[in-house]
Enzyme design. Structure first.
Site, PDB file in Angstrom:
ATOM      1  N   THR A   1      57.280  16.655  38.543  1.00  0.00           N
ATOM      2  CA  THR A   1      57.404  17.838  39.110  1.00  0.00           C
ATOM      3  C   THR A   1      57.465  17.523  40.899  1.00  0.00           C
ATOM      4  O   THR A   1      56.424  17.682  40.977  1.00  0.00           O
ATOM      5  CB  THR A   1      57.448  19.726  38.724  1.00  0.00           C
ATOM      6  OG1 THR A   1      57.594  19.755  36.786  1.00  0.00           O
ATOM      7  CG2 THR A   1      58.640  20.006  39.608  1.00  0.00           C
TER       8      THR A   1
ATOM      9  N   GLY B   1      55.929  23.219  31.467  1.00  0.00           N
ATOM     10  CA  GLY B   1      56.610  23.779  31.548  1.00  0.00           C
ATOM     11  C   GLY B   1      56.830  24.966  30.406  1.00  0.00           C
ATOM     12  O   GLY B   1      56.636  26.334  31.120  1.00  0.00           O
TER      13      GLY B   1
HETATM   14  N1  GLY Z   1      56.924  21.083  34.624  1.00  0.00           N
HETATM   15  C1  GLY Z   1      57.893  20.460  34.544  1.00  0.00           C
HETATM   16  C2  GLY Z   1      58.068  20.631  33.067  1.00  0.00           C
HETATM   17  O1  GLY Z   1      57.342  21.189  32.301  1.00  0.00           O
HETATM   18  O2  GLY Z   1      59.332  20.187  32.701  1.00  0.00           O
END
Ligand code: GLY
Length: 254
Positions: free
Chosen positions: A137, A190
């Site tokens: 990210t 995430g």
């Molecule tokens: N932090 C990005 C994802 O887990 O998609």
């Protein structure tokens, strides 16, 4: 005015130059009078265009080898725009920016692609990154001369996750949050971020009296050491970044 930028929790310090370049672009825009949204989005576009980062052109691949991206833009005036599982768009953060001005907050998959096309964004093959992704990210939080705060994030997700999986990046309160006097963006795994509603809860810690740096450390302490997490944030008086892993990040402020 200030802007804080990150290139992903778990990413090597060798890409710090890319984050510095992106921060310089956002800072120059703020200095020239741009609003916080424009500065945050332009900063993230720089990182999406740098294939060393897990976003846009460098997004990691799904289990079937495809590339799907998620992105979000929010402003503390109450607007939010997000896209998820978007294919064939090099700069998904620009689509999220357009969604922000609609009477809906989120678009996914084919609907998001059709919307981008309808708004004049030309789809292009996004090959993504061949390497199993170590970094995660990208994001920016900006505060302009009027005091407005905007958050922008973009990701290819986590390497090896299934087609259609959506992480924290477009998850309001999980992957991003902004409200009066604060803006926060998360990076990392995430599912771990969303399940703990990380950004909203960190903002609550600041509202309850912690400094920004203390609140970020509070957020990181919610996780075991082997769960890669990072945060960047701005308040009306300071900017900060923190991670339990290597995370290239940069701050500019006057
Ligand atoms: N932090 C990005 C994802 O887990 O998609």
């Amino acid at each position: 005015m200030r802007i804080v930028v990150h290139g992903g929790a778990g990413h090597t310090g060798e890409v710090q130059d890319g984050v510095e370049t992106a921060a310089d672009v956002g800072w120059k825009l703020l200095d020239e009078g741009a609003d916080a949204i424009s500065a945050a989005v332009a900063t993230v576009v720089v990182l999406e265009d740098d294939s060393r980062f897990n976003a846009g052109t460098g997004a990691c691949r799904r289990t079937d080898g495809s590339v799907q991206t998620d992105a979000a833009v929010a402003c503390n005036d109450g607007r939010l725009g997000t896209v998820a599982a978007l294919e064939d768009i090099a700069n998904p953060v620009q689509v999220a920016r357009l969604v922000m001005d609609e009477d809906f907050d989120a678009l996914a998959g084919k609907g998001a692609l059709d919307y981008a096309r309808s708004r004049g964004i030309t789809p292009a093959m996004v090959a993504g990154s061949e390497k199993p992704w170590a970094g995660d990210t990208v994001g920016a939080v900006a505060q302009d001369a009027s005091g407005a705060i905007a958050v922008a994030s973009s990701t290819g997700g986590v390497s090896g996750r299934p087609v259609g999986r959506v992480g924290d990046t477009p998850h309001w309160g999980g992957g991003l949050w902004t409200d009066a006097g604060i803006g926060i963006a998360a990076t990392g795994i995430g599912e771990a971020i969303s399940r703990r509603l990380l950004c909203f809860r960190v903002a609550q810690q600041v509202a309850d009296g912690l400094s920004l740096a203390e609140a970020l450390e509070w957020g990181l302490a919610l996780y075991p050491a082997d769960v890669c997490i990072g945060l960047i944030a701005l308040s009306d008086s300071e900017g900060a970044g923190a991670s339990n892993a290597s995370m290239p990040w940069a701050l500019r402020q006057d």
